[in-house]
Write a protein that holds these residues in place. Structure first.
Motif, short mmCIF file in Angstrom:
data_model
loop_
_atom_site.label_atom_id
_atom_site.label_comp_id
_atom_site.label_asym_id
_atom_site.label_seq_id
_atom_site.Cartn_x
_atom_site.Cartn_y
_atom_site.Cartn_z
N LEU A 129 0.65 -1.64 0.12
CA LEU A 129 0.59 0.16 -0.44
C LEU A 129 1.66 1.13 -0.04
CD1 LEU A 129 -2.13 -1.84 -0.20
CD2 LEU A 129 -3.22 -0.11 2.56
N SER A 130 1.87 1.41 0.96
CA SER A 130 2.64 2.82 0.98
C SER A 130 3.61 2.76 -0.09
CB SER A 130 4.05 2.38 2.12
OG SER A 130 4.63 1.25 1.87
N SER A 131 3.81 1.61 -0.99
CA SER A 131 4.36 1.87 -3.04
C SER A 131 2.72 2.07 -3.69
CB SER A 131 5.56 0.62 -2.84
OG SER A 131 6.15 -0.16 -2.17
N GLY A 176 1.68 5.62 -2.53
CA GLY A 176 2.80 6.81 -3.24
C GLY A 176 2.59 6.82 -3.85
N GLN A 177 3.29 5.60 -4.79
CA GLN A 177 3.83 6.59 -5.80
C GLN A 177 2.64 6.70 -7.18
OE1 GLN A 177 5.17 2.55 -7.30
NE2 GLN A 177 7.05 2.54 -6.13
N GLY A 178 1.29 6.58 -6.70
CA GLY A 178 0.11 6.67 -7.43
C GLY A 178 -0.19 8.30 -7.46
N ARG A 232 15.68 14.25 -0.97
CA ARG A 232 13.96 14.25 -1.90
C ARG A 232 14.78 12.72 -2.94
NH1 ARG A 232 9.24 18.44 -3.62
NH2 ARG A 232 8.88 17.32 -4.68
N VAL A 233 13.85 12.42 -3.59
CA VAL A 233 14.73 11.75 -4.57
C VAL A 233 13.38 11.42 -5.47
CG1 VAL A 233 16.15 10.09 -3.68
CG2 VAL A 233 14.06 9.49 -3.44
N PRO A 234 13.28 10.51 -6.94
CA PRO A 234 11.98 11.03 -7.52
C PRO A 234 11.11 8.75 -7.09
CG PRO A 234 13.61 10.82 -9.01
CD PRO A 234 13.82 10.64 -7.75
N PRO A 235 9.27 9.71 -7.33
CA PRO A 235 9.12 8.24 -7.03
C PRO A 235 9.10 6.87 -7.18
CG PRO A 235 7.23 9.97 -6.79
CD PRO A 235 9.33 10.76 -7.63
N GLY A 236 9.52 5.60 -6.71
CA GLY A 236 9.61 4.30 -7.00
C GLY A 236 10.96 4.60 -7.08
N VAL A 253 10.14 6.93 0.38
CA VAL A 253 9.00 6.50 1.58
C VAL A 253 8.29 8.03 0.75
CG1 VAL A 253 9.96 5.54 3.21
CG2 VAL A 253 10.36 7.29 4.02
N SER A 254 7.39 8.07 1.29
CA SER A 254 6.69 8.93 0.59
C SER A 254 5.56 9.79 2.29
CB SER A 254 5.84 9.26 0.06
OG SER A 254 4.93 8.43 -0.18
N LEU A 255 4.65 10.70 2.70
CA LEU A 255 4.24 10.80 3.72
C LEU A 255 2.83 9.29 3.60
CD1 LEU A 255 3.30 11.98 6.69
CD2 LEU A 255 3.07 14.37 5.66
N THR A 256 2.11 10.43 2.59
CA THR A 256 0.69 9.55 2.00
C THR A 256 1.09 8.20 2.17
OG1 THR A 256 1.51 10.18 -0.35
CG2 THR A 256 -0.17 12.15 0.79
N GLY A 257 1.75 7.87 1.01
CA GLY A 257 2.16 6.41 0.66
C GLY A 257 2.44 5.50 2.95
N THR A 258 3.32 6.48 3.24
CA THR A 258 3.07 5.63 5.06
C THR A 258 1.97 5.21 5.43
OG1 THR A 258 5.83 6.39 4.58
CG2 THR A 258 4.54 5.35 7.05
N ILE A 259 1.73 6.82 5.71
CA ILE A 259 -0.17 6.83 6.00
C ILE A 259 -0.58 6.13 5.83
CG2 ILE A 259 -2.51 7.89 6.91
CD1 ILE A 259 -0.48 10.32 6.82
#
Length: 308
Positions: free
Chosen positions: A190-192, A195-197, A210-214, A219-225
């Motif tokens: 789900l986090s991947s 977050g990527q979506g 900061r790095v590109p998604p994927g 990690v991203s905040l929304t993906g982690t949540i």
């Protein structure tokens, strides 16, 4: 947009995945035979609880129910194109093995980790389809043919070994470890996928750069949540309430183990995977194993506190 390049050489990645599948398939193929031939032992256990031979029929019915549900799980995964045929077969075998971790008497599939597995399947299938077109344009979407056998084994393969451990440990420990592993696998996917979506800001877990998604280890905040919310749902569904009741401490123990596994996954991705030493399948398998192992000391601590 082409997919993000992987640091690991493709040949090494394939070799690791094939070895992982081969290792996990040993208990997966042997276990169904042991599962069906174990009736004599189970009969003796049941007789001590019920004191009559009719329980033999209960055990047989339970195993047939487990077999039917496992076949149905594999067929559904294939029909929905959530998995390739070999992957669906692996998932069915794992489902069948999880049935043997049921807690309490009489045996009931609802008191096994199978409901948690079903929730994992539902949540990850929805997450994979979330903004698929956007992820495909970025080159980071899962193939439309579904997950490969190595991906299923990477996320669920540790469960094959937990089924064997029930012969050497109190049943609660393998059960709780299985729920922690399922929760971690749900959180990771789900986090991947979420977050990527959403394609929000992603940061490398080791440096917060900061790095590109994927990117491996990002990690991203929304993906982690989203991942942690999914893990919490799996733990809630998976906790064996009829066996010892749902308590905040027990929930916290399993949830913390799953959370630790999720961040261990990101740590491996940001270090060993980025250096090209291990591939994503091995990262995922190691992370679910980490969550399963972490659940045991946390569970024992929770039980100790409950006795006070």
């Amino acid at each position: 947009m082409p997919p993000l390049p992987k640091a690991i050489p493709p040949a090494r990645d394939r070799l690791q995945s094939r070895l992982l599948v081969a290792i996990v398939m040993i208990p997966l193929l042997v276990y169904p035979i042991d599962f069906m031939l174990d009736l004599g032992i189970d009969f003796d256990v049941y007789r001590t609880f019920h004191g009559h031979a009719a329980v033999f029929g209960e055990i047989t019915r339970y195993r047939l129910q487990a077999l039917a549900v496992s076949i149905g799980f594999a067929v559904l995964a294939r029909l929905l194109k959530a998995a390739t045929l070999p992957a669906a077969l692996c998932g069915g075998l794992i489902c069948f093995e999880l049935a043997d971790l049921a807690v309490g008497y009489p045996l009931n599939l609802l008191r096994s980790p199978i409901p948690a597995l079903a929730l994992l399947f539902l949540l990850t299938s929805l997450a994979t389809r979330f903004r698929r077109a956007k992820k495909e344009s970025a080159g980071i979407a899962e193939a439309r043919t579904g997950r490969r056998a190595s991906q299923v084994v990477a996320n669920l393969g540790i469960l094959a070994f937990l089924g064997i451990l029930k012969h050497f440990h109190a049943l609660e420990l393998p059960y709780i470890a299985a729920i922690a592993a399922l929760a971690e696998a749900t959180a990771d996917t789900l986090s991947s996928e979420i977050g990527q979506g959403l394609a929000g800001p992603a940061f490398l877990v080791t440096s917060l750069r900061r790095v590109p998604p994927g990117t491996d280890g990002a990690v991203s905040l929304t993906g982690t949540i989203a991942g942690l919310a999914g893990a919490a749902l799996v733990v809630l569904i998976g906790l064996p309430r009829p066996f010892w009741g749902l308590t905040p401490l027990l929930f916290a123990a399993i949830f913390l183990a799953a959370t630790a596994g999720l961040f261990f996954d990101s740590l491996l991705g940001a270090t060993l995977e980025r250096r090209g030493w291990i591939g994503n399948d091995l990262v995922n398998f190691s992370s679910t194993a980490f969550a399963a192992l972490a659940s045991w000391p946390l569970l024992l601590l929770a039980l100790k506190l409950l006795r006070v």
